[in-house]
Scaffold this active site. Sequence first.
Site, PDB file in Angstrom:
ATOM      1  N   GLU A 174      -2.840  -0.209  -7.017  1.00 37.94           N
ATOM      2  CA  GLU A 174      -1.582   0.422  -6.587  1.00 37.94           C
ATOM      3  C   GLU A 174      -1.870   1.576  -5.642  1.00 37.94           C
ATOM      4  O   GLU A 174      -2.824   2.328  -5.846  1.00 37.94           O
ATOM      5  CB  GLU A 174      -0.822   0.970  -7.809  1.00 37.94           C
ATOM      6  CG  GLU A 174       0.347   0.121  -8.259  1.00 37.94           C
ATOM      7  CD  GLU A 174       1.529   0.088  -7.294  1.00 37.94           C
ATOM      8  OE1 GLU A 174       1.361   0.318  -6.081  1.00 37.94           O
ATOM      9  OE2 GLU A 174       2.643  -0.169  -7.774  1.00 37.94           O
ATOM     10  N   ASP A 175      -1.036   1.709  -4.625  1.00 37.82           N
ATOM     11  CA  ASP A 175      -1.192   2.859  -3.747  1.00 37.82           C
ATOM     12  C   ASP A 175      -0.734   4.133  -4.454  1.00 37.82           C
ATOM     13  O   ASP A 175      -1.449   5.122  -4.471  1.00 37.82           O
ATOM     14  CB  ASP A 175      -0.441   2.656  -2.422  1.00 37.82           C
ATOM     15  CG  ASP A 175       1.001   2.216  -2.629  1.00 37.82           C
ATOM     16  OD1 ASP A 175       1.309   1.621  -3.682  1.00 37.82           O
ATOM     17  OD2 ASP A 175       1.821   2.452  -1.736  1.00 37.82           O
ATOM     18  N   LYS A 188       1.760  11.003  -8.678  1.00 43.55           N
ATOM     19  CA  LYS A 188       2.558  12.245  -8.694  1.00 43.55           C
ATOM     20  C   LYS A 188       2.842  12.571 -10.154  1.00 43.55           C
ATOM     21  O   LYS A 188       3.836  12.082 -10.711  1.00 43.55           O
ATOM     22  CB  LYS A 188       3.874  12.040  -7.944  1.00 43.55           C
ATOM     23  CG  LYS A 188       3.721  11.929  -6.438  1.00 43.55           C
ATOM     24  CD  LYS A 188       5.090  11.749  -5.793  1.00 43.55           C
ATOM     25  CE  LYS A 188       4.995  11.735  -4.284  1.00 43.55           C
ATOM     26  NZ  LYS A 188       6.280  11.381  -3.649  1.00 43.55           N
ATOM     27  N   ARG A 198       3.042   3.664   7.846  1.00 41.92           N
ATOM     28  CA  ARG A 198       2.075   3.054   6.929  1.00 41.92           C
ATOM     29  C   ARG A 198       0.670   3.038   7.527  1.00 41.92           C
ATOM     30  O   ARG A 198      -0.322   3.075   6.809  1.00 41.92           O
ATOM     31  CB  ARG A 198       2.482   1.609   6.599  1.00 41.92           C
ATOM     32  CG  ARG A 198       3.765   1.470   5.789  1.00 41.92           C
ATOM     33  CD  ARG A 198       3.886   0.034   5.297  1.00 41.92           C
ATOM     34  NE  ARG A 198       5.234  -0.321   4.891  1.00 41.92           N
ATOM     35  CZ  ARG A 198       5.738  -0.131   3.674  1.00 41.92           C
ATOM     36  NH1 ARG A 198       5.007   0.439   2.743  1.00 41.92           N
ATOM     37  NH2 ARG A 198       6.974  -0.498   3.377  1.00 41.92           N
ATOM     38  N   ASP A 234       5.321   4.678   3.367  1.00 38.29           N
ATOM     39  CA  ASP A 234       6.202   4.663   4.528  1.00 38.29           C
ATOM     40  C   ASP A 234       7.377   5.618   4.411  1.00 38.29           C
ATOM     41  O   ASP A 234       7.731   6.074   3.325  1.00 38.29           O
ATOM     42  CB  ASP A 234       6.759   3.253   4.728  1.00 38.29           C
ATOM     43  CG  ASP A 234       7.802   2.893   3.660  1.00 38.29           C
ATOM     44  OD1 ASP A 234       7.482   3.009   2.457  1.00 38.29           O
ATOM     45  OD2 ASP A 234       8.932   2.526   4.026  1.00 38.29           O
ATOM     46  N   ASP A 276       4.579   6.837  -8.960  1.00 41.91           N
ATOM     47  CA  ASP A 276       5.550   7.917  -8.761  1.00 41.91           C
ATOM     48  C   ASP A 276       6.291   8.119 -10.084  1.00 41.91           C
ATOM     49  O   ASP A 276       5.851   8.878 -10.945  1.00 41.91           O
ATOM     50  CB  ASP A 276       6.471   7.476  -7.615  1.00 41.91           C
ATOM     51  CG  ASP A 276       7.282   8.604  -7.026  1.00 41.91           C
ATOM     52  OD1 ASP A 276       7.535   9.576  -7.739  1.00 41.91           O
ATOM     53  OD2 ASP A 276       7.676   8.499  -5.855  1.00 41.91           O
TER      54      ASP A 276
HETATM   55  C1  PRP Z   1       6.150   2.117  -3.917  1.00 39.68           C
HETATM   56  C2  PRP Z   1       4.695   1.989  -4.320  1.00 39.68           C
HETATM   57  C3  PRP Z   1       4.748   1.564  -5.757  1.00 39.68           C
HETATM   58  C4  PRP Z   1       6.060   2.149  -6.242  1.00 39.68           C
HETATM   59  C5  PRP Z   1       5.790   3.340  -7.088  1.00 39.68           C
HETATM   60  O1  PRP Z   1       6.614   0.890  -3.467  1.00 39.68           O
HETATM   61  O2  PRP Z   1       3.998   1.083  -3.520  1.00 39.68           O
HETATM   62  O3  PRP Z   1       4.735   0.165  -5.884  1.00 39.68           O
HETATM   63  O4  PRP Z   1       6.823   2.541  -5.102  1.00 39.68           O
HETATM   64  O5  PRP Z   1       6.974   3.961  -7.485  1.00 39.68           O
HETATM   65  P1  PRP Z   1       7.396   4.149  -9.007  1.00 39.68           P
HETATM   66  O6  PRP Z   1       6.188   4.649  -9.754  1.00 39.68           O
HETATM   67  O7  PRP Z   1       8.488   5.201  -8.925  1.00 39.68           O
HETATM   68  O8  PRP Z   1       7.912   2.855  -9.529  1.00 39.68           O
HETATM   69  P2  PRP Z   1       8.016   0.714  -2.712  1.00 39.68           P
HETATM   70  O9  PRP Z   1       9.046   0.232  -3.696  1.00 39.68           O
HETATM   71  O10 PRP Z   1       8.344   1.963  -1.951  1.00 39.68           O
HETATM   72  O11 PRP Z   1       7.725  -0.488  -1.724  1.00 39.68           O
HETATM   73  P3  PRP Z   1       6.637  -0.584  -0.533  1.00 39.68           P
HETATM   74  O12 PRP Z   1       5.283  -0.573  -1.183  1.00 39.68           O
HETATM   75  O13 PRP Z   1       6.950  -1.879   0.138  1.00 39.68           O
HETATM   76  O14 PRP Z   1       6.839   0.621   0.365  1.00 39.68           O
END
Ligand code: PRP
Length: 191
Positions: A109-110, A141, A175, A169, A113
Amino acid sequence: MAQGSWYDADIDHVIISEEQIREKIAELAKQVAADHASVDDGLLLVGVLKGAVMFMADFARALGRYGPPIEIEFMALSSYGQGTTSSGVVRIRKDLDRDIAGRHIVVVEDIVDSGLTLNWLLRYLESREAASVEVVALFRKPDAIKVPVPVKYVGFDIPSEFVVGYGLDFGERYREVPYVGVLKPEVYARS
Ligand code: PRP
């Protein structure tokens, strides 16, 4: 850098540099490799599109140097939520392409949050009878966590402010930025 890239002008300040990211990924790969030295059938890395693409590409190559053989899978998920917050209700837009029963999985995972996406994904992978499921997240975070999720390997804990770069993004842009930074306030004003 002799000439700046288009996005440099939009970044207020850098939180994590390209070099820090590179060093941290090597460190994470060595840890994961050491912990899975005895896995016979290799590791299955599962990434969540799109944010994890950059991290997956670099982490997989770093792990390849030290670890067991790997395979790569991607899922695409959408969470019902508005703007920058997710609701925890997740829909699968692209599922895994193969059976994962009995496999040792590392979710790549990147960012973690709220933790809602990962919380859902871990339960999903367990329901598909993986032998084990662990998580490596490059960014977390800690102040934003709504549900506790077991993230075994964490790259950087970062403040709960909106950041872009290295897969993250704003309106699908930034990105490709090789570092992680905070946007200037005027960028939001013009969108
Ligand atoms: C982002 C990120 C995680 C998720 C984390 O994806 O890549 O998968 O949010 O957030 P959380 O811990 O609050 O669930 P996003 O839905 O923004 O899609 P993307 O990767 O296509 O930008």
